[in-house]
Design an enzyme around this catalytic site. Sequence first.
Site, PDB file in Angstrom:
ATOM      1  N   GLY A  45     -42.720 110.192  55.225  1.00  0.00           N
ATOM      2  CA  GLY A  45     -42.712 111.025  56.421  1.00  0.00           C
ATOM      3  C   GLY A  45     -43.374 110.369  57.604  1.00  0.00           C
ATOM      4  O   GLY A  45     -42.830 110.372  58.724  1.00  0.00           O
ATOM      5  N   GLU A  74     -38.393 109.503  33.479  1.00  0.00           N
ATOM      6  CA  GLU A  74     -38.224 108.063  33.699  1.00  0.00           C
ATOM      7  C   GLU A  74     -39.243 107.256  32.907  1.00  0.00           C
ATOM      8  O   GLU A  74     -38.900 106.226  32.303  1.00  0.00           O
ATOM      9  CB  GLU A  74     -38.332 107.773  35.198  1.00  0.00           C
ATOM     10  CG  GLU A  74     -37.145 108.304  35.991  1.00  0.00           C
ATOM     11  CD  GLU A  74     -37.396 108.386  37.483  1.00  0.00           C
ATOM     12  OE1 GLU A  74     -36.446 108.695  38.227  1.00  0.00           O
ATOM     13  OE2 GLU A  74     -38.545 108.145  37.917  1.00  0.00           O
TER      14      GLU A  74
END
Length: 434
Positions: free
Chosen positions: A18, A174
């Site tokens: 961001g 993952e």
Amino acid sequence: MSTPSPRQRILVIGCGFGGLEAIRALRRAPVDITVVDRTNHHLFQPLLYQVATAGLSAPSIAAPIRHVLRAQANARTLLGDVQRIDPQARTVTLEDGQVLHWDHLIVAAGATHSYFGNDAWAPHAPGLKTLADAFEIRRRVLRAFEAAEREPDPARRAGWLQFVVIGAGPTGVEMAGTLAEIARRTLVGEFRQIDPASARVVLVEGAERVLQTMPPMLSESARRQLQQLGVEVLLNQRVTAIDGEGVTLQGQDGTQRLHSHCVIWAAGVAASPLGRQLAEACGALLDRAGRVQVEADLSLPGHPHISVIGDLAAARSGGPEGRPVPGVSPAAKQMGRWAAANLLRRLAGRPTLPFRYRDYGNLATIGRHSAVVDLGTPLGPLRFSGYLAWLFWLFAHVYFLIDFRSRLVVLMDWAWAYWTHERHARVISELEAR
């Protein structure tokens, strides 16, 4: 005596997804930008688990902030840790006492681990948010195999060869899938006293399915693919204790104990502690995860010159009645660009616009040839799994890496690993081993 600059001073706290997008969106604006981050690098967090499992080296997914912003003349970088924000004086104080002045503030401090009030678990079950976290997990994983090779007692050896991952979100899935691949493919033939393929990888989830943000059909596909890789998936299991010897679980069938010297935490996320300090200083509200509740345009109530974005912001798409914005990297990027655009609108004397999040879907890889994809398209959801999903995930992540060198290095490393199953980042430095 120098004359004060008439240009607006923009201070950005944090250079994650961001923060970086906000800075880049202001590159042509007549403003002076200062970015403060506690590290000197921008990190591509979606591939951080690859560093933790020795698939990639740190420079493949991290780039110095100064290098990333070297061509942006209106931006300067400071390495520092923000301790206090004063909205009335419009200042920020760093850990060494230095005071920075600003006219507009964008706070993108990110998130950290949440152990749901059980912070004593942290030393025994590290999370994965920073490069330091990845190095520590890599050290523990590699050390577990080394310790098992030296352990003559079969019962104690089993504790070293049992890996427990807590939390079946994208990071947990993952991690578990990759650990199973390391044990069954990467380490073949490298040990003499143990068979690495005998290692047990357990994925623990408190809910009824893995990948809760995915549709049920993809969650079930992910569970099956994990099991095919050799991961044992335990659902509806609540963690009640973690210590140096393992994990205690509570489920419908009672309590069970998993003996393990390598436990990885992927279950909870909390906003940066800076959010609480900011909320107290500005009179803002926090949600249960410690995120700051923002206005529709991402500014703080009563403080239009302060914007909060990314994992630190409790935002809703389109306004108070909209759906919550998820804490994912695409959302952080969109919020960064939106906050910058609204800042420019304020400078031009125009009204700001409410943030609208565009959901492009979710991706999660499980292992070699295994992944799930949930995409939003104009014609409706597009959902698939398996080999094609794995290829889509691979090229999508390479595309979004920070620069060309990173893309090239990652592609070369992955191509080599694909054909050889080797992971050459399996090095424990003397400093890490202490």
